[in-house]
Design a protein around this motif. Structure first.
Motif, PDB file in Angstrom:
ATOM      1  N   CYS A   2      -4.742  -5.763   1.982  1.00  0.00           N
ATOM      2  CA  CYS A   2      -3.742  -4.698   1.939  1.00  0.00           C
ATOM      3  C   CYS A   2      -4.120  -3.722   0.830  1.00  0.00           C
ATOM      4  N   ARG A   3      -3.367  -2.645   0.720  1.00  0.00           N
ATOM      5  CA  ARG A   3      -3.492  -1.679  -0.365  1.00  0.00           C
ATOM      6  C   ARG A   3      -2.085  -1.340  -0.828  1.00  0.00           C
ATOM      7  N   TRP A   4      -1.912  -1.105  -2.139  1.00  0.00           N
ATOM      8  CA  TRP A   4      -0.577  -0.741  -2.608  1.00  0.00           C
ATOM      9  C   TRP A   4      -0.625   0.206  -3.787  1.00  0.00           C
ATOM     10  N   LEU A   5       0.531   0.783  -4.065  1.00  0.00           N
ATOM     11  CA  LEU A   5       0.703   1.748  -5.148  1.00  0.00           C
ATOM     12  C   LEU A   5       2.056   1.517  -5.798  1.00  0.00           C
ATOM     13  N   ALA A   6       2.099   1.620  -7.122  1.00  0.00           N
ATOM     14  CA  ALA A   6       3.363   1.567  -7.865  1.00  0.00           C
ATOM     15  C   ALA A   6       3.408   2.750  -8.811  1.00  0.00           C
ATOM     16  N   LEU A  30      -6.597   4.148   6.752  1.00  0.00           N
ATOM     17  CA  LEU A  30      -7.685   4.307   7.726  1.00  0.00           C
ATOM     18  C   LEU A  30      -9.064   4.102   7.123  1.00  0.00           C
ATOM     19  N   HIS A  31      -9.214   4.471   5.837  1.00  0.00           N
ATOM     20  CA  HIS A  31     -10.561   4.494   5.240  1.00  0.00           C
ATOM     21  C   HIS A  31     -10.525   3.941   3.821  1.00  0.00           C
ATOM     22  N   SER A  32     -10.117   2.704   3.657  1.00  0.00           N
ATOM     23  CA  SER A  32     -10.116   2.097   2.331  1.00  0.00           C
ATOM     24  C   SER A  32     -11.542   1.972   1.807  1.00  0.00           C
ATOM     25  N   ARG A  33     -11.739   2.341   0.539  1.00  0.00           N
ATOM     26  CA  ARG A  33     -13.069   2.273  -0.060  1.00  0.00           C
ATOM     27  C   ARG A  33     -13.363   0.911  -0.679  1.00  0.00           C
ATOM     28  N   LEU A  34     -12.331   0.246  -1.205  1.00  0.00           N
ATOM     29  CA  LEU A  34     -12.542  -0.970  -1.985  1.00  0.00           C
ATOM     30  C   LEU A  34     -11.871  -2.203  -1.382  1.00  0.00           C
ATOM     31  N   THR A  39      -9.647  -0.658   7.329  1.00  0.00           N
ATOM     32  CA  THR A  39      -8.416  -0.234   7.999  1.00  0.00           C
ATOM     33  C   THR A  39      -7.271  -1.167   7.641  1.00  0.00           C
ATOM     34  N   ASN A  40      -6.145  -0.584   7.262  1.00  0.00           N
ATOM     35  CA  ASN A  40      -4.936  -1.342   6.943  1.00  0.00           C
ATOM     36  C   ASN A  40      -3.804  -0.783   7.801  1.00  0.00           C
ATOM     37  N   GLY A  41      -3.744  -1.254   9.054  1.00  0.00           N
ATOM     38  CA  GLY A  41      -2.850  -0.645  10.037  1.00  0.00           C
ATOM     39  C   GLY A  41      -1.772  -1.550  10.584  1.00  0.00           C
ATOM     40  N   ASP A  42      -1.466  -2.638   9.862  1.00  0.00           N
ATOM     41  CA  ASP A  42      -0.497  -3.616  10.380  1.00  0.00           C
ATOM     42  C   ASP A  42       0.898  -3.436   9.800  1.00  0.00           C
ATOM     43  N   GLY A  43       1.212  -2.218   9.402  1.00  0.00           N
ATOM     44  CA  GLY A  43       2.551  -1.941   8.886  1.00  0.00           C
ATOM     45  C   GLY A  43       2.498  -1.215   7.562  1.00  0.00           C
ATOM     46  N   VAL A  44       3.653  -0.678   7.179  1.00  0.00           N
ATOM     47  CA  VAL A  44       3.762   0.106   5.956  1.00  0.00           C
ATOM     48  C   VAL A  44       5.164  -0.094   5.398  1.00  0.00           C
ATOM     49  N   GLY A  45       5.283   0.011   4.093  1.00  0.00           N
ATOM     50  CA  GLY A  45       6.600  -0.120   3.471  1.00  0.00           C
ATOM     51  C   GLY A  45       6.686   0.677   2.189  1.00  0.00           C
ATOM     52  N   VAL A  46       7.895   1.133   1.874  1.00  0.00           N
ATOM     53  CA  VAL A  46       8.159   1.845   0.634  1.00  0.00           C
ATOM     54  C   VAL A  46       9.476   1.332   0.061  1.00  0.00           C
ATOM     55  N   GLY A  47       9.498   1.098  -1.254  1.00  0.00           N
ATOM     56  CA  GLY A  47      10.733   0.764  -1.954  1.00  0.00           C
ATOM     57  C   GLY A  47      10.951   1.762  -3.078  1.00  0.00           C
ATOM     58  N   TRP A  48      12.189   2.155  -3.322  1.00  0.00           N
ATOM     59  CA  TRP A  48      12.470   3.153  -4.355  1.00  0.00           C
ATOM     60  C   TRP A  48      13.859   2.931  -4.949  1.00  0.00           C
ATOM     61  N   SER A 241      -4.234  -0.128  -5.917  1.00  0.00           N
ATOM     62  CA  SER A 241      -5.323  -0.988  -5.465  1.00  0.00           C
ATOM     63  C   SER A 241      -6.664  -0.294  -5.591  1.00  0.00           C
ATOM     64  N   GLU A 242      -6.665   1.011  -5.371  1.00  0.00           N
ATOM     65  CA  GLU A 242      -7.878   1.791  -5.614  1.00  0.00           C
ATOM     66  C   GLU A 242      -7.484   3.203  -6.032  1.00  0.00           C
ATOM     67  N   PRO A 243      -8.322   3.874  -6.827  1.00  0.00           N
ATOM     68  CA  PRO A 243      -7.967   5.190  -7.356  1.00  0.00           C
ATOM     69  C   PRO A 243      -7.574   6.180  -6.268  1.00  0.00           C
ATOM     70  N   LEU A 244      -6.642   7.075  -6.621  1.00  0.00           N
ATOM     71  CA  LEU A 244      -6.153   8.073  -5.678  1.00  0.00           C
ATOM     72  C   LEU A 244      -7.021   9.318  -5.634  1.00  0.00           C
ATOM     73  N   GLY A 245      -7.996   9.389  -6.518  1.00  0.00           N
ATOM     74  CA  GLY A 245      -8.905  10.536  -6.557  1.00  0.00           C
ATOM     75  C   GLY A 245     -10.121  10.219  -7.390  1.00  0.00           C
ATOM     76  N   ASP A 246     -10.981  11.212  -7.561  1.00  0.00           N
ATOM     77  CA  ASP A 246     -12.260  11.008  -8.240  1.00  0.00           C
ATOM     78  C   ASP A 246     -12.326  11.679  -9.605  1.00  0.00           C
ATOM     79  N   LEU A 247     -11.196  12.052 -10.180  1.00  0.00           N
ATOM     80  CA  LEU A 247     -11.193  12.709 -11.476  1.00  0.00           C
ATOM     81  C   LEU A 247     -11.763  11.767 -12.538  1.00  0.00           C
ATOM     82  N   LYS A 248     -12.815  12.200 -13.204  1.00  0.00           N
ATOM     83  CA  LYS A 248     -13.514  11.354 -14.164  1.00  0.00           C
ATOM     84  C   LYS A 248     -12.605  10.956 -15.317  1.00  0.00           C
ATOM     85  N   GLY A 249     -12.564   9.655 -15.606  1.00  0.00           N
ATOM     86  CA  GLY A 249     -11.779   9.150 -16.720  1.00  0.00           C
ATOM     87  C   GLY A 249     -10.310   8.960 -16.437  1.00  0.00           C
TER      88      GLY A 249
END
Length: 279
Positions: A2-6, A30-34, A39-48, A241-249
């Protein structure tokens, strides 16, 4: 897996977190790098969390994140200062709403990337270790949800690092009894809406990837012309789970066997080691 973000910081639209970044969670679906799978297509969830509400809101769907129109609608209209988001790649359990993350109990949210190896053999022993008062709240069939309720059983609401250490310790004890060499593979995130804890651990010592952002104030000084950074408050903290962009540092890897605590914009790295629940 899976992949996640907090996210914790000043209130932002969920759209800004899961759709707009270059390597957004929706892109990763669709295109996880790490990830273990691209592909992570078996569902999605958000909590807030929203001010004045006693419990967090939760949206969970079995649709892939890249095509879920309800997710897009929600993301464009919900603003929060504490958000957990998860895209699922099942390790064997059914694709159904009750198996999608994040899981909720009272004010607590929980999400997991990884697996409990040999879960089918261990499941009976682990479920029977859950507090009888908590057992009726288990709705799905995943190892992730059982791990959540074990952590609640061992005191998650009072001392999250100790509770997760005991829950993981129990899983490893039961796993060894069933001949499972490496029972635990996890990056876990949990929050009560005020503080956030992220754990990176595996029995084998080869855990799934986990990162947190660098200090926003420092990044603003380094990249004064970057408009995205200047829209963020200095106390913003993002764990991914993996960086959201390529900004150095911009991103730092969370070390192996570590608990990352984030509280009011301050962060602390704490060594994590499983403990026998008997102790």
């Amino acid at each position: 897996m899976c992949r996640w973000l907090a996210y914790t910081g000043s209130p932002v639209l969920i759209d800004d977190l899961i759709y707009k970044p270059t390597n957004s969670l929706v892109v990763q679906s669709l295109h996880s790098r790490l990830g273990a799978e691209a592909t992570n297509g078996d569902g999605v969830g958000v909590g807030w969390y929203t001010e004045g509400s006693p419990t967090p809101g939760v949206f969970r769907s079995i649709e892939p994140a890249w095509s879920d129109r309800n997710l897009r609608e929600l993301a464009e209209h919900v603003r929060s200062g504490m958000v957990l988001a998860h895209i699922r790649a099942t390790s064997g359990s059914a694709v159904q709403q009750t198996n999608c993350h994040p899981f909720r109990h009272g004010r607590w949210l929980w999400m997991h990337n990884g697996l409990l190896a040999g879960f089918s053999a261990m499941k009976r022993d682990l479920v029977l270790a859950v507090d009888p008062d908590l057992f009726p709240f288990i709705e799905g069939s995943t190892d992730s949800e059982v791990l959540f309720y074990l952590a609640l059983t061992f005191g998650l609401e009072d001392d999250p690092p100790a509770a997760v250490a005991r829950a993981v310790g129990l899983v490893e004890e039961v796993g060894r009894a069933h001949g499972v060499a490496f029972p635990v593979q996890m990056t876990v995130c949990t929050t009560d809406g005020q503080r956030l804890w992220a754990f990176r651990y595996s029995t084998e010592g080869q855990s799934r990837s986990l990162f947190h952002n660098a200090d926003v104030a420092v990044l603003k000084e380094q990249y004064p012309e970057n408009p995205v950074l200047h829209d963020l408050s200095d106390e913003t903290r993002i764990v991914v789970s993996e960086p959201l962009g390529d900004l150095k540092g911009a991103w730092h890897e969370v070390p192996e066997s570590t608990c990352l605590l984030i509280d009011a914009g301050r962060e602390e790295l704490i060594p994590f080691e499983p403990r026998s629940p008997a102790h």
